[in-house]
Design a protein around this motif. Structure first.
Motif, PDB file in Angstrom:
ATOM      1  N   LEU A  12       0.866  -1.181   0.000  1.00 51.82           N
ATOM      2  CA  LEU A  12       0.000   0.000   0.000  1.00 51.82           C
ATOM      3  C   LEU A  12       0.900   1.227   0.000  1.00 51.82           C
ATOM      4  O   LEU A  12       1.773   1.365   0.868  1.00 51.82           O
ATOM      5  CB  LEU A  12      -0.899   0.003   1.230  1.00 51.82           C
ATOM      6  CG  LEU A  12      -1.733   1.273   1.495  1.00 51.82           C
ATOM      7  CD1 LEU A  12      -2.676   1.556   0.338  1.00 51.82           C
ATOM      8  CD2 LEU A  12      -2.512   1.132   2.797  1.00 51.82           C
ATOM      9  N   VAL A  76      -7.537   1.669   4.257  1.00 54.53           N
ATOM     10  CA  VAL A  76      -6.662   0.527   4.525  1.00 54.53           C
ATOM     11  C   VAL A  76      -7.455  -0.773   4.426  1.00 54.53           C
ATOM     12  O   VAL A  76      -6.988  -1.765   3.851  1.00 54.53           O
ATOM     13  CB  VAL A  76      -6.001   0.658   5.912  1.00 54.53           C
ATOM     14  CG1 VAL A  76      -5.255  -0.618   6.289  1.00 54.53           C
ATOM     15  CG2 VAL A  76      -5.040   1.848   5.931  1.00 54.53           C
ATOM     16  N   LEU A  80      -6.937  -3.880   1.846  1.00 53.61           N
ATOM     17  CA  LEU A  80      -6.797  -5.241   2.337  1.00 53.61           C
ATOM     18  C   LEU A  80      -7.811  -6.168   1.671  1.00 53.61           C
ATOM     19  O   LEU A  80      -7.488  -7.289   1.258  1.00 53.61           O
ATOM     20  CB  LEU A  80      -6.970  -5.264   3.851  1.00 53.61           C
ATOM     21  CG  LEU A  80      -6.698  -6.595   4.550  1.00 53.61           C
ATOM     22  CD1 LEU A  80      -5.215  -6.899   4.539  1.00 53.61           C
ATOM     23  CD2 LEU A  80      -7.222  -6.553   5.976  1.00 53.61           C
ATOM     24  N   ARG A  85      -4.133  -9.194   1.532  1.00 56.03           N
ATOM     25  CA  ARG A  85      -3.134  -9.134   2.592  1.00 56.03           C
ATOM     26  C   ARG A  85      -2.403  -7.800   2.500  1.00 56.03           C
ATOM     27  O   ARG A  85      -2.629  -7.019   1.571  1.00 56.03           O
ATOM     28  CB  ARG A  85      -2.135 -10.292   2.469  1.00 56.03           C
ATOM     29  CG  ARG A  85      -1.384 -10.308   1.135  1.00 56.03           C
ATOM     30  CD  ARG A  85      -0.474 -11.530   0.987  1.00 56.03           C
ATOM     31  NE  ARG A  85       0.517 -11.595   2.047  1.00 56.03           N
ATOM     32  CZ  ARG A  85       0.493 -12.510   3.017  1.00 56.03           C
ATOM     33  NH1 ARG A  85      -0.473 -13.399   3.073  1.00 56.03           N
ATOM     34  NH2 ARG A  85       1.437 -12.528   3.936  1.00 56.03           N
ATOM     35  N   LEU A  86      -1.522  -7.532   3.443  1.00 50.43           N
ATOM     36  CA  LEU A  86      -0.734  -6.304   3.411  1.00 50.43           C
ATOM     37  C   LEU A  86       0.649  -6.598   3.977  1.00 50.43           C
ATOM     38  O   LEU A  86       0.811  -6.819   5.172  1.00 50.43           O
ATOM     39  CB  LEU A  86      -1.404  -5.186   4.215  1.00 50.43           C
ATOM     40  CG  LEU A  86      -0.698  -3.825   4.176  1.00 50.43           C
ATOM     41  CD1 LEU A  86      -0.589  -3.323   2.736  1.00 50.43           C
ATOM     42  CD2 LEU A  86      -1.438  -2.805   5.032  1.00 50.43           C
ATOM     43  N   LEU A  89       3.839  -1.256   3.710  1.00 47.47           N
ATOM     44  CA  LEU A  89       3.183   0.050   3.742  1.00 47.47           C
ATOM     45  C   LEU A  89       4.236   1.119   3.511  1.00 47.47           C
ATOM     46  O   LEU A  89       5.256   1.147   4.210  1.00 47.47           O
ATOM     47  CB  LEU A  89       2.497   0.293   5.087  1.00 47.47           C
ATOM     48  CG  LEU A  89       1.998   1.723   5.336  1.00 47.47           C
ATOM     49  CD1 LEU A  89       0.922   2.115   4.330  1.00 47.47           C
ATOM     50  CD2 LEU A  89       1.483   1.877   6.766  1.00 47.47           C
ATOM     51  N   ALA A 127      -2.945  -0.079   9.733  1.00 52.61           N
ATOM     52  CA  ALA A 127      -2.195  -1.092   8.980  1.00 52.61           C
ATOM     53  C   ALA A 127      -1.359  -2.036   9.831  1.00 52.61           C
ATOM     54  O   ALA A 127      -1.115  -3.180   9.425  1.00 52.61           O
ATOM     55  CB  ALA A 127      -1.284  -0.392   7.962  1.00 52.61           C
ATOM     56  N   HIS A 130      -2.209  -5.771  10.370  1.00 54.34           N
ATOM     57  CA  HIS A 130      -2.145  -6.562   9.146  1.00 54.34           C
ATOM     58  C   HIS A 130      -0.696  -6.830   8.738  1.00 54.34           C
ATOM     59  O   HIS A 130      -0.388  -7.898   8.191  1.00 54.34           O
ATOM     60  CB  HIS A 130      -2.896  -5.849   8.033  1.00 54.34           C
ATOM     61  CG  HIS A 130      -4.306  -5.510   8.403  1.00 54.34           C
ATOM     62  ND1 HIS A 130      -5.251  -6.473   8.707  1.00 54.34           N
ATOM     63  CD2 HIS A 130      -4.929  -4.311   8.568  1.00 54.34           C
ATOM     64  CE1 HIS A 130      -6.395  -5.890   9.005  1.00 54.34           C
ATOM     65  NE2 HIS A 130      -6.230  -4.582   8.931  1.00 54.34           N
TER      66      HIS A 130
END
Length: 248
Positions: A12, A76, A80, A85-86, A89, A127, A130
């Motif tokens: 992200l 966010v 996701l 998934r993340l 960042l 975030a 995650h």
């Protein structure tokens, strides 16, 4: 050559509509990551997503004003939901409005604090859980949080008092978070560029608006790409990037 592929990873990037954010999104996509592009202007996001598709990558656009806490959290979550998934960042969104305390307005100071600090906090808070989950479940066995700072966070100059305030605060926040997340295998880093020839330079006054010899957005993106592709045994906590011919 990268130490670690980003194939299967999801990233992200905030402020991804242009400049450093767009360049970083393209760089991460080339490394194999799927990228969520977050910014206020939908037209710019679609253009960057199209550029990434032309490179053979995949990106999704998430339109949001991050200065609104609820919208930041929703953005966010939307990223996701769409990526699944993340893993990475990159907090890049920011604004630089330089002027003296005598001639600036409180609105300009508030705008910098809102985007450079409050939005950073909103997105990071949403975030982190995650990222921790990704670090424990992904083949990389690590997740990354990269904050884009500035040399102004190290050296204040006339006209940049509040901008320096926000970037110095970003540095302190990053270091504290780095220590907090060590045990969770989430690497927290700050990349601090000097003068970059990007859109924020249009907010500068007078002769400063011309930036001969400045960095390109791609130079900063390369630094971020380097940070997040190191093997998990390596953490690049801070990276200061200046143009070769400039003092700041």
């Amino acid at each position: 050559m990268s130490d670690q592929s980003l194939e299967g990873a999801a990233a992200l990037v905030t402020g991804a509509g242009g400049g450093i954010g767009a360049a970083t999104a393209r760089r991460l996509a080339r490394e194999g990551a799927t990228v969520a592009l977050l910014a206020r202007r939908r037209d710019r996001l679609w253009q960057v997503a199209s550029d990434i598709a032309d490179l053979g990558g995949h990106a999704v656009a998430v339109e949001a004003d991050l200065t609104e806490p609820e919208r930041a959290d929703d953005a966010v979550q939307e990223a996701l939901d769409r990526l699944g998934r993340l893993d990475i960042l990159v907090n890049n969104a920011g604004v630089m409005l330089l002027n003296s305390a005598l001639h600036t307005t409180l609105d300009e100071w508030d705008r910098m604090v809102s985007l450079n600090i409050r939005a950073l906090l909103h997105v990071t808070h949403a975030a982190v859980p995650h990222l921790i989950y990704a670090a424990s479940t992904s083949p990389r066995q690590v997740a990354d949080l990269v904050n884009v700072g500035s040399t102004a966070g190290r050296a204040a100059r006339p006209g940049n008092s509040v901008y320096s305030l926000t970037k110095a605060g970003l540095n302190a926040f990053t270091e504290s978070l780095r220590q907090e997340l060590l045990g969770e295998r989430v690497r927290v880093s700050v990349v601090e560029p000097g003068a970059v020839d990007t859109e924020p330079m249009n907010h500068l006054g007078g002769a400063v608006r011309e930036t001969p010899g400045a960095l390109r957005a791609e130079d900063v993106a390369d630094a971020i790409g380097y940070v997040v592709t190191r093997d998990r045994r390596v953490a690049v906590d801070q990276m200061l990037v200046r143009a070769g011919g400039r003092s700041w």
